[in-house]
Design a protein around this motif. Structure first.
Motif, PDB file in Angstrom:
ATOM      1  N   ILE A  99       9.158   2.972  -6.024  1.00  0.00           N
ATOM      2  CA  ILE A  99       9.042   4.019  -5.001  1.00  0.00           C
ATOM      3  C   ILE A  99       8.387   3.476  -3.735  1.00  0.00           C
ATOM      4  O   ILE A  99       8.616   3.983  -2.632  1.00  0.00           O
ATOM      5  CB  ILE A  99       8.248   5.216  -5.577  1.00  0.00           C
ATOM      6  N   SER A 100       7.591   2.411  -3.876  1.00  0.00           N
ATOM      7  CA  SER A 100       6.905   1.848  -2.708  1.00  0.00           C
ATOM      8  C   SER A 100       7.878   1.326  -1.660  1.00  0.00           C
ATOM      9  O   SER A 100       7.501   1.114  -0.507  1.00  0.00           O
ATOM     10  CB  SER A 100       5.955   0.722  -3.136  1.00  0.00           C
ATOM     11  N   TYR A 101       9.138   1.100  -2.056  1.00  0.00           N
ATOM     12  CA  TYR A 101      10.148   0.608  -1.117  1.00  0.00           C
ATOM     13  C   TYR A 101      10.750   1.740  -0.285  1.00  0.00           C
ATOM     14  O   TYR A 101      11.509   1.473   0.655  1.00  0.00           O
ATOM     15  CB  TYR A 101      11.251  -0.147  -1.867  1.00  0.00           C
ATOM     16  N   LEU A 102      10.445   3.003  -0.628  1.00  0.00           N
ATOM     17  CA  LEU A 102      10.933   4.122   0.168  1.00  0.00           C
ATOM     18  C   LEU A 102      10.186   4.178   1.497  1.00  0.00           C
ATOM     19  O   LEU A 102       9.012   3.821   1.575  1.00  0.00           O
ATOM     20  CB  LEU A 102      10.737   5.441  -0.586  1.00  0.00           C
ATOM     21  N   LYS A 103      10.867   4.644   2.544  1.00  0.00           N
ATOM     22  CA  LYS A 103      10.234   4.805   3.850  1.00  0.00           C
ATOM     23  C   LYS A 103       9.168   5.914   3.759  1.00  0.00           C
ATOM     24  O   LYS A 103       9.256   6.786   2.884  1.00  0.00           O
ATOM     25  CB  LYS A 103      11.277   5.165   4.908  1.00  0.00           C
ATOM     26  N   PRO A 104       8.169   5.901   4.655  1.00  0.00           N
ATOM     27  CA  PRO A 104       7.096   6.904   4.596  1.00  0.00           C
ATOM     28  C   PRO A 104       7.607   8.349   4.575  1.00  0.00           C
ATOM     29  O   PRO A 104       7.108   9.172   3.799  1.00  0.00           O
ATOM     30  CB  PRO A 104       6.281   6.630   5.866  1.00  0.00           C
ATOM     31  N   GLU A 160       1.830   0.067  -0.174  1.00  0.00           N
ATOM     32  CA  GLU A 160       2.854   0.679   0.685  1.00  0.00           C
ATOM     33  C   GLU A 160       3.095   2.152   0.348  1.00  0.00           C
ATOM     34  O   GLU A 160       3.863   2.825   1.030  1.00  0.00           O
ATOM     35  CB  GLU A 160       4.178  -0.085   0.558  1.00  0.00           C
ATOM     36  N   LEU A 161       2.446   2.633  -0.707  1.00  0.00           N
ATOM     37  CA  LEU A 161       2.608   4.038  -1.107  1.00  0.00           C
ATOM     38  C   LEU A 161       1.748   4.960  -0.243  1.00  0.00           C
ATOM     39  O   LEU A 161       0.661   4.573   0.211  1.00  0.00           O
ATOM     40  CB  LEU A 161       2.193   4.225  -2.570  1.00  0.00           C
ATOM     41  N   GLN A 162       2.227   6.184  -0.061  1.00  0.00           N
ATOM     42  CA  GLN A 162       1.411   7.210   0.572  1.00  0.00           C
ATOM     43  C   GLN A 162       0.162   7.448  -0.297  1.00  0.00           C
ATOM     44  O   GLN A 162       0.213   7.310  -1.531  1.00  0.00           O
ATOM     45  CB  GLN A 162       2.205   8.509   0.707  1.00  0.00           C
ATOM     46  N   GLN A 214      -0.471   7.034  -4.408  1.00  0.00           N
ATOM     47  CA  GLN A 214      -1.443   6.103  -4.982  1.00  0.00           C
ATOM     48  C   GLN A 214      -2.389   6.832  -5.935  1.00  0.00           C
ATOM     49  O   GLN A 214      -2.710   6.334  -7.015  1.00  0.00           O
ATOM     50  CB  GLN A 214      -2.264   5.428  -3.878  1.00  0.00           C
ATOM     51  N   GLN A 215      -2.804   8.021  -5.529  1.00  0.00           N
ATOM     52  CA  GLN A 215      -3.720   8.802  -6.364  1.00  0.00           C
ATOM     53  C   GLN A 215      -3.052   9.188  -7.685  1.00  0.00           C
ATOM     54  O   GLN A 215      -3.700   9.199  -8.732  1.00  0.00           O
ATOM     55  CB  GLN A 215      -4.183  10.046  -5.607  1.00  0.00           C
ATOM     56  N   ARG A 234      -7.333  -2.390  -7.131  1.00  0.00           N
ATOM     57  CA  ARG A 234      -6.858  -3.749  -7.399  1.00  0.00           C
ATOM     58  C   ARG A 234      -5.784  -4.135  -6.372  1.00  0.00           C
ATOM     59  O   ARG A 234      -5.773  -5.270  -5.874  1.00  0.00           O
ATOM     60  CB  ARG A 234      -6.289  -3.831  -8.821  1.00  0.00           C
ATOM     61  N   ALA A 235      -4.914  -3.200  -6.039  1.00  0.00           N
ATOM     62  CA  ALA A 235      -3.857  -3.457  -5.062  1.00  0.00           C
ATOM     63  C   ALA A 235      -4.448  -3.828  -3.706  1.00  0.00           C
ATOM     64  O   ALA A 235      -4.045  -4.824  -3.087  1.00  0.00           O
ATOM     65  CB  ALA A 235      -2.954  -2.228  -4.931  1.00  0.00           C
ATOM     66  N   ALA A 236      -5.397  -3.034  -3.233  1.00  0.00           N
ATOM     67  CA  ALA A 236      -6.013  -3.304  -1.931  1.00  0.00           C
ATOM     68  C   ALA A 236      -6.776  -4.620  -1.943  1.00  0.00           C
ATOM     69  O   ALA A 236      -6.759  -5.370  -0.958  1.00  0.00           O
ATOM     70  CB  ALA A 236      -6.938  -2.148  -1.553  1.00  0.00           C
TER      71      ALA A 236
END
Length: 225
Positions: A181-186, A159-161, A165-166, A106-108
């Protein structure tokens, strides 16, 4: 918009580029295969022609797979001429009604539609470019039956790794902490994955919010995490 219906060889159908919805060989697929063997394809796929004579699927990825498993050589399809952005929007809208859509799917899908709508807006009214993100998330939300804020939160998941996402898809991590957590850098997200593995636990909402604040202030380290 010109369109017509015809029978197309299954091998001439291509998946839509970056199609965000998985095609699973699950119980539902087996039921579809048996239905096609018994009754044929009751609802045509919807496709658009490619320059080299093949067809991109807009709606019907599961039906195409079921036809392959059922041993059918052709599939009835409505052939529709659409430009790239119109095709993306149609593909997303025609698949969002599926049952059991994963959060990452859904996000994608929301992100693909948002970017297509923004490109359409930029082509027709350059002065509204800065307003496009707000307008597109509102439009997506209205058409999907959710709020624009819900659309924005889902898009944040992109934006999640992939491993994070999984975890959301598998319900190992709750949706709301995942958005924070999506706001954290990679590299910080990879650090978090190591911590999750060693602690055998995922962050609560309050912990995720603290991690986000530490990241924004440049204070997020292994120890603080």
């Amino acid at each position: 918009m010109t369109e017509y219906i015809t029978n197309i060889p299954v091998e001439k159908l291509r998946p839509f580029p970056n199609h965000p919805f998985q095609v699973r060989d699950d119980d539902s697929m087996r039921e579809t295969v048996e239905s096609i063997k018994t009754y044929g394809v009751l609802q045509p796929a919807i496709v658009r022609p490619t320059k080299d004579g093949d067809y991109e699927i807009l709606s019907g990825h599961r039906r195409k797979r079921a036809c392959e498993l059922a041993g059918r050589k052709t599939i009835p399809a409505i052939v529709r001429e659409l430009d790239d952005d119109a095709a993306i929007i149609f593909m997303v809208d025609s698949n969002l009604h599926r049952e059991n859509i994963l959060p990452s799917e859904r996000a994608a899908a929301y992100k693909m539609k948002m970017e297509a709508l923004k490109r359409q807006g930029l082509r027709t009214d350059l002065t509204s470019a800065q307003l496009a993100p707000k307008l597109t998330t509102e439009k997506i939300g209205e058409e999907a039956g959710v709020s624009k804020d819900t659309v924005k939160r889902f898009i944040r998941l992109t934006e999640l790794q992939p491993e994070l996402q999984q975890m959301v898809d598998e319900k190992k991590m709750a949706f709301t902490p995942a958005v924070e957590i999506s706001y954290l850098k990679p590299d910080e997200q990879k650090m978090l994955l190591d911590t999750i593995s060693s602690e055998q636990a995922t962050p609560s909402l309050s912990q995720a919010q603290r991690l986000k604040k530490l990241s924004q202030s440049g204070e997020l380290t292994d120890d603080s995490m």
